[in-house]
Write an enzyme that holds these catalytic residues in place. Sequence first.
Site, PDB file in Angstrom:
ATOM      1  CB  SER A 143      -0.877   0.019   1.253  1.00 53.48           C
ATOM      2  OG  SER A 143      -1.527   1.277   1.377  1.00 53.48           O
ATOM      3  CE1 TYR A 157      -3.928  -2.212   5.228  1.00 49.03           C
ATOM      4  CE2 TYR A 157      -3.278   0.064   4.799  1.00 49.03           C
ATOM      5  CZ  TYR A 157      -3.718  -1.166   4.343  1.00 49.03           C
ATOM      6  OH  TYR A 157      -3.942  -1.351   3.003  1.00 49.03           O
TER       7      TYR A 157
HETATM    8  P1  NAP Z   1     -11.476  -5.959   1.039  1.00 46.74           P
HETATM    9  O1  NAP Z   1     -12.413  -5.441  -0.003  1.00 46.74           O
HETATM   10  O2  NAP Z   1     -11.738  -5.654   2.472  1.00 46.74           O
HETATM   11  O3  NAP Z   1     -11.335  -7.548   0.859  1.00 46.74           O
HETATM   12  C1  NAP Z   1     -10.501  -8.251   1.728  1.00 46.74           C
HETATM   13  C2  NAP Z   1     -10.409  -9.702   1.278  1.00 46.74           C
HETATM   14  O4  NAP Z   1      -9.460 -10.379   2.123  1.00 46.74           O
HETATM   15  C3  NAP Z   1     -11.713 -10.463   1.393  1.00 46.74           C
HETATM   16  O5  NAP Z   1     -11.740 -11.404   0.324  1.00 46.74           O
HETATM   17  C4  NAP Z   1     -11.570 -11.182   2.738  1.00 46.74           C
HETATM   18  O6  NAP Z   1     -12.356 -12.381   2.809  1.00 46.74           O
HETATM   19  C5  NAP Z   1     -10.093 -11.514   2.715  1.00 46.74           C
HETATM   20  N1  NAP Z   1      -9.464 -11.739   4.018  1.00 46.74           N
HETATM   21  C6  NAP Z   1      -9.386 -10.878   5.071  1.00 46.74           C
HETATM   22  N2  NAP Z   1      -8.681 -11.445   6.069  1.00 46.74           N
HETATM   23  C7  NAP Z   1      -8.308 -12.688   5.639  1.00 46.74           C
HETATM   24  C8  NAP Z   1      -7.590 -13.765   6.221  1.00 46.74           C
HETATM   25  N3  NAP Z   1      -7.085 -13.675   7.470  1.00 46.74           N
HETATM   26  N4  NAP Z   1      -7.426 -14.894   5.501  1.00 46.74           N
HETATM   27  C9  NAP Z   1      -7.928 -14.994   4.243  1.00 46.74           C
HETATM   28  N5  NAP Z   1      -8.624 -14.019   3.639  1.00 46.74           N
HETATM   29  C10 NAP Z   1      -8.804 -12.871   4.341  1.00 46.74           C
HETATM   30  O7  NAP Z   1      -9.980  -5.461   0.767  1.00 46.74           O
HETATM   31  P2  NAP Z   1      -9.310  -4.700  -0.485  1.00 46.74           P
HETATM   32  O8  NAP Z   1      -9.525  -3.258  -0.301  1.00 46.74           O
HETATM   33  O9  NAP Z   1      -9.658  -5.367  -1.747  1.00 46.74           O
HETATM   34  O10 NAP Z   1      -7.775  -4.956  -0.130  1.00 46.74           O
HETATM   35  C11 NAP Z   1      -7.026  -5.992  -0.699  1.00 46.74           C
HETATM   36  C12 NAP Z   1      -5.562  -5.709  -0.412  1.00 46.74           C
HETATM   37  O11 NAP Z   1      -5.223  -4.431  -0.954  1.00 46.74           O
HETATM   38  C13 NAP Z   1      -5.221  -5.629   1.083  1.00 46.74           C
HETATM   39  O12 NAP Z   1      -3.973  -6.188   1.329  1.00 46.74           O
HETATM   40  C14 NAP Z   1      -5.199  -4.132   1.351  1.00 46.74           C
HETATM   41  O13 NAP Z   1      -4.380  -3.811   2.438  1.00 46.74           O
HETATM   42  C15 NAP Z   1      -4.620  -3.639   0.041  1.00 46.74           C
HETATM   43  N6  NAP Z   1      -4.877  -2.216  -0.227  1.00 46.74           N
HETATM   44  C16 NAP Z   1      -6.157  -1.753  -0.382  1.00 46.74           C
HETATM   45  C17 NAP Z   1      -6.360  -0.406  -0.628  1.00 46.74           C
HETATM   46  C18 NAP Z   1      -7.728   0.191  -0.812  1.00 46.74           C
HETATM   47  O14 NAP Z   1      -7.858   1.433  -0.855  1.00 46.74           O
HETATM   48  N7  NAP Z   1      -8.782  -0.621  -0.938  1.00 46.74           N
HETATM   49  C19 NAP Z   1      -5.254   0.460  -0.712  1.00 46.74           C
HETATM   50  C20 NAP Z   1      -3.983  -0.052  -0.551  1.00 46.74           C
HETATM   51  C21 NAP Z   1      -3.800  -1.398  -0.314  1.00 46.74           C
HETATM   52  P3  NAP Z   1     -13.839 -12.402   3.508  1.00 46.74           P
HETATM   53  O15 NAP Z   1     -14.698 -11.417   2.741  1.00 46.74           O
HETATM   54  O16 NAP Z   1     -14.284 -13.825   3.363  1.00 46.74           O
HETATM   55  O17 NAP Z   1     -13.623 -11.993   4.937  1.00 46.74           O
END
Ligand code: NAP
Length: 248
Positions: A143, A157
Amino acid sequence: MAQVLVVTGGSRGIGAATARLAAERGYAVCVNYLHNPAAAGKVVDAIVQEGGWAIAVAADISLEDDVLRLFQTVDEQLGTLTALINNAGILEQQRRVDELDAVRLNRVFAANVTGSFLCAREAVKRMSTKYGGAGGAIVNVSSVAARLGSPGEYVDYAASKGAIDSLTIGLAKEVAAESIRVNAVRPGFIYTDIHASGGEPNRVERVKSAVPMQRGGQAVEVAQAILWLLSAEASYTTGSFIDIAGGK
Ligand code: NAP
């Protein structure tokens, strides 16, 4: 032979977009998830309807036994692993550092850091020429928080993503001569459900004016960079980072 990909947290947000795009490009995809089988099933159904191959596997990547079972299931049901996206990640309610306790810190680091290390280990054991594998690629989802620090929101985080950056650099060098490339993407403010976990579902709307491009990003814009890093077009790229943050 199909390329075989594990996407941790592949059921929602960036992971789901990546799983779908990878399937379009011919990967057999394991959609890992934690709590929400319906969301994972929706991604798998969409892939299968478009003629692709996918399975959903529930596993908590912060737990070693779950990670072992996840990769064994892939061995049995999809075949030889060729790629891993270390995407699953969590954040918690917006707090200052002076309000954090050890229980929360351990939860965040277990999911974001320990989980990525354990999955990387299992991928290396399958893909490295050291173990008789045929090589492969890993993309870690870090991130921009790793370099911005997320003050007043979630420094824990941000620090966990700093660890992911170090994992990317170190592991890339460790396995470069074993036919495995390791890279990372650093998304900025992307429209997904993760911001609701921080207590602010509309966070991207609030912060987007601070982005040079004046908008949030879509999950598929991150997925496209991930797929490039996985592909043969990135054959001389390892230990590298792509920021997908509209210039932030
Ligand atoms: P999200 O929409 O909250 O989705 C999270 C996903 O991770 C879901 O599929 C969830 O499954 C799964 N998950 C959570 N904890 C887990 C665990 N312990 N074991 C296995 N699966 C797990 O997140 P996102 O925004 O797409 O983020 C994805 C990645 O991008 C993350 O690493 C986040 O830090 C990074 N990121 C996101 C952003 C942003 O602005 N969105 C920015 C920078 C980086 P369930 O639904 O079944 O719980």
